[in-house]
Design a protein around this motif. Structure first.
Motif: not given
Length: 161
Positions: A33-60
């Motif tokens: 969708t036009e408002d879509a997000i695609y996340y790949v969090p790093s392996t040491d963060v909680a599954p529902d973590a936010s990219p605002d406060k955690n390291l993500f490999y991809v946060a698009d």
């Protein structure tokens, strides 16, 4: 959203995997969708973590994802030119929750990537928020949760999981 079956969702996810394996990334991008997000969090963060406060490999968001697709399709994308050979396997598809306007779906994945004589394996689970837009299933959010302890072996994520 109540009328969509697990089989239809599986077919949609299998189509997504085929588009990625065939490097038909512009068509793959149209699944979002036009408002879509695609996340790949790093392996040491909680599954529902936010990219605002955690390291993500991809946060698009959708714009950044479209720029990623454009870059990967160019010859100047040295990490992926020539393109890696990939195989995305999708299994254990489950409808987690149905809402009025979206379906939450979970699945397991294994992605094999071969390039320059080296084969890397990425594995984990995907969480999707899917919607129906103009009669077609589309992705509002995709979150790839890697189950490996890190990327030491692969060293990077230069493909789309």
């Amino acid at each position: 959203m109540q009328d969509i079956s697990r089989t239809e969702i599986e077919d949609f996810l299998f189509t997504e995997a085929d588009l990625l394996d065939e490097w038909r990334l512009p068509e793959w991008l149209e699944l979002f969708t036009e408002d879509a997000i695609y996340y790949v969090p790093s392996t040491d963060v909680a599954p529902d973590a936010s990219p605002d406060k955690n390291l993500f490999y991809v946060a698009d968001d959708r714009f950044r994802l479209s720029e990623r697709v454009k870059r990967l399709m160019k010859r100047t994308a040295h990490a992926e030119f020539p393109h890696s050979r990939t195989r995305h396997l999708v299994s254990n598809v489950r409808i987690r929750n149905r809402k009025d306007d979206e379906i939450e779906v979970g699945s397991s994945f294994i992605t094999y990537r071969t390039k320059d004589g080296i084969t890397d394996t990425y594995f984990g689970s995907n969480r999707y928020r899917l919607v129906v837009d103009n009669g077609s299933i589309r992705i509002r959010e995709k979150r790839c949760l890697l189950d490996s302890e890190g990327l030491r072996t692969q060293g990077r994520v230069s493909i789309i999981l």
